[in-house]
Design an enzyme around this catalytic site. Structure first.
Site, PDB file in Angstrom:
ATOM      1  N   THR A  14       0.815  -1.223   0.000  1.00  0.00           N
ATOM      2  CA  THR A  14       0.000   0.000   0.000  1.00  0.00           C
ATOM      3  C   THR A  14       0.844   1.267   0.000  1.00  0.00           C
ATOM      4  O   THR A  14       0.491   2.265  -0.640  1.00  0.00           O
ATOM      5  CB  THR A  14      -0.907   0.013   1.255  1.00  0.00           C
ATOM      6  N   ASP A  57       1.685  -6.605  -4.394  1.00  0.00           N
ATOM      7  CA  ASP A  57       0.860  -6.555  -3.201  1.00  0.00           C
ATOM      8  C   ASP A  57       1.362  -7.750  -2.386  1.00  0.00           C
ATOM      9  O   ASP A  57       1.556  -8.833  -2.945  1.00  0.00           O
ATOM     10  CB  ASP A  57      -0.612  -6.733  -3.598  1.00  0.00           C
ATOM     11  N   SER A  58       1.560  -7.590  -1.101  1.00  0.00           N
ATOM     12  CA  SER A  58       2.247  -8.657  -0.357  1.00  0.00           C
ATOM     13  C   SER A  58       1.435  -9.947  -0.278  1.00  0.00           C
ATOM     14  O   SER A  58       1.948 -10.971   0.171  1.00  0.00           O
ATOM     15  CB  SER A  58       2.657  -8.184   1.029  1.00  0.00           C
ATOM     16  N   GLN A 276      -4.430 -21.560  18.590  1.00  0.00           N
ATOM     17  CA  GLN A 276      -5.233 -20.540  17.900  1.00  0.00           C
ATOM     18  C   GLN A 276      -5.316 -19.259  18.727  1.00  0.00           C
ATOM     19  O   GLN A 276      -5.729 -18.214  18.227  1.00  0.00           O
ATOM     20  CB  GLN A 276      -6.652 -21.066  17.656  1.00  0.00           C
TER      21      GLN A 276
HETATM   22  N1  ASP Z   1      -2.635  -5.439   0.414  1.00  0.00           N
HETATM   23  C1  ASP Z   1      -1.556  -4.615   0.897  1.00  0.00           C
HETATM   24  C2  ASP Z   1      -0.290  -5.455   0.905  1.00  0.00           C
HETATM   25  O1  ASP Z   1      -0.090  -6.212   1.809  1.00  0.00           O
HETATM   26  C3  ASP Z   1      -1.868  -4.071   2.246  1.00  0.00           C
HETATM   27  C4  ASP Z   1      -0.799  -3.172   2.843  1.00  0.00           C
HETATM   28  O2  ASP Z   1       0.225  -2.888   2.257  1.00  0.00           O
HETATM   29  O3  ASP Z   1      -1.001  -2.711   3.968  1.00  0.00           O
HETATM   30  O4  ASP Z   1       0.491  -5.380  -0.004  1.00  0.00           O
END
Ligand code: ASP
Length: 339
Positions: A14, A57-58, A276
């Protein structure tokens, strides 16, 4: 004192994203991201940066991506005093865990950070996160980097990376470290909790080059059927399983389930027990519902997060260890990942 040399590694997430014409967030270029932080040029450090050819995107992180980051750090290790990785927050705790195992004898900081809002937005948390991460990565003591481990910095807090978990998709403080204290907290002053740092006695980095992803996670739930568990335990080439159990490591006592796990272990597949619960640890034998797990040879993962357990399993399964050695190493802390 020479100015510390810091390498920023931009992977996506992000922090550097902008919206396309349909309003969907997508990773954008490193230049664009760095232009949004003119303050970087005023830093009392030599800052260099590298962006991955394919920004992600991760959620697209995988073992090849972790090995690539590991290589970038190893290849640049002698040239820099510290590394700041800009990474999406969704799988940041997994990447931090994987790097902590791959980079043995780390004597320099590797700090992962990112943001909940893109850097181009006025209210972004990204700018502060990058600046504080670089400041922390620059800290030295007796001419050596102060921080010598893989960390996550997010919203005022520095955490040991392999102890973290992303718990909020909304708050700026998206991470927690439920079973290990903070390494530093950043306010008007930077408070360093050196007593919580990993102690490293060697300067010679060992960068491990393999991970094994023949693994699976089974999250138990009331009513889970043996056929569901079997479908996973019988996956061809499977080498390790994490079972996410209840409370202090408890599972149904149904013999059909226990026998299925026992047969799996008899085939040489390691089963690791992770709770958990967010806080606390697995204690096999505390209740009757975990005694059977211990007796058939399921390994207790203590207070490891699922993220750390997965990365550790992938790391140990890629090594030429015997089943006994792997079991032993899973039960003890090798990078500060368990208490
Ligand atoms: N979807 C994004 C990612 O993990 C979310 C973030 O960066 O906070 O790449």
């Amino acid at each position: 004192m020479n100015k510390p040399k810091i390498l920023i590694i931009y992977t996506g997430g992000t922090i550097g994203m902008i919206k396309n014409e349909k309003g969907v967030l997508l990773p954008f270029s490193l230049e664009n991201l760095l232009n949004d932080i003119p303050l970087l040029k005023m830093f009392p450090a030599d800052i260099d940066s590298v962006g991955l050819d394919k920004l992600i995107d991760s959620s697209d992180a995988d073992t090849d991506f972790w090995l690539l980051l590991n290589d970038i750090i190893a290849d640049n290790y002698d040239k820099f005093d510290g590394f700041v990785i800009l990474h999406g927050s969704d799988t940041m705790a997994y990447t931090a865990s994987a790097l902590s195992f791959l980079l043995e004898n780390l004597s320099k900081p590797v700090i992962l950070t990112g943001s909940q809002l893109p850097i181009g937005l006025l209210r972004t948390d990204g700018r502060e996160n990058i600046i504080a991460s670089i400041e922390l990565a620059c800290m030295q003591k007796n001419g050596k980097p102060l921080i010598q481990e893989v960390c996550i910095y997010f919203e005022d807090n520095l955490y040991r990376g392999n102890r973290t978990n992303k718990y909020s998709a909304e708050n700026f403080d998206a991470f927690i470290s439920p079973n290990y204290p903070l390494l530093a907290s950043v306010g008007t002053e930077i408070k360093i909790f050196e007593e919580n740092f990993l102690k490293n006695n060697s300067d010679s980095l060992i960068s491990h080059k393999k991970l094994c992803n023949e693994v699976a996670i089974i999250k138990l739930f009331p009513g889970i059927q043996v056929k569901t568990i079997k479908a996973i335990t019988e996956i061809p080439d499977l080498k390790g399983i994490i079972i996410e159990t209840y409370g202090s490591g408890n599972a149904p006592t149904d013999n059909k389930i226990i026998n299925c796990f026992a047969d799996t272990i008899a085939k040489g597949i390691i089963i690791l027990n992770i709770t958990q619960c967010t806080v606390g640890k697995v204690q096999q034998g505390k209740y009757e519902t975990s005694t059977k797990l211990r007796d058939i040879g399921i390994v207790s993962g203590g207070d490891m997060t699922t993220e750390a357990a997965l990365a550790k399993l992938m790391f140990l399964l890629a090594k030429d260890y015997s089943l006994k050695e792997r079991t032993q190493l899973l039960s003890i802390s090798i990078r500060g990942e368990m208490s």
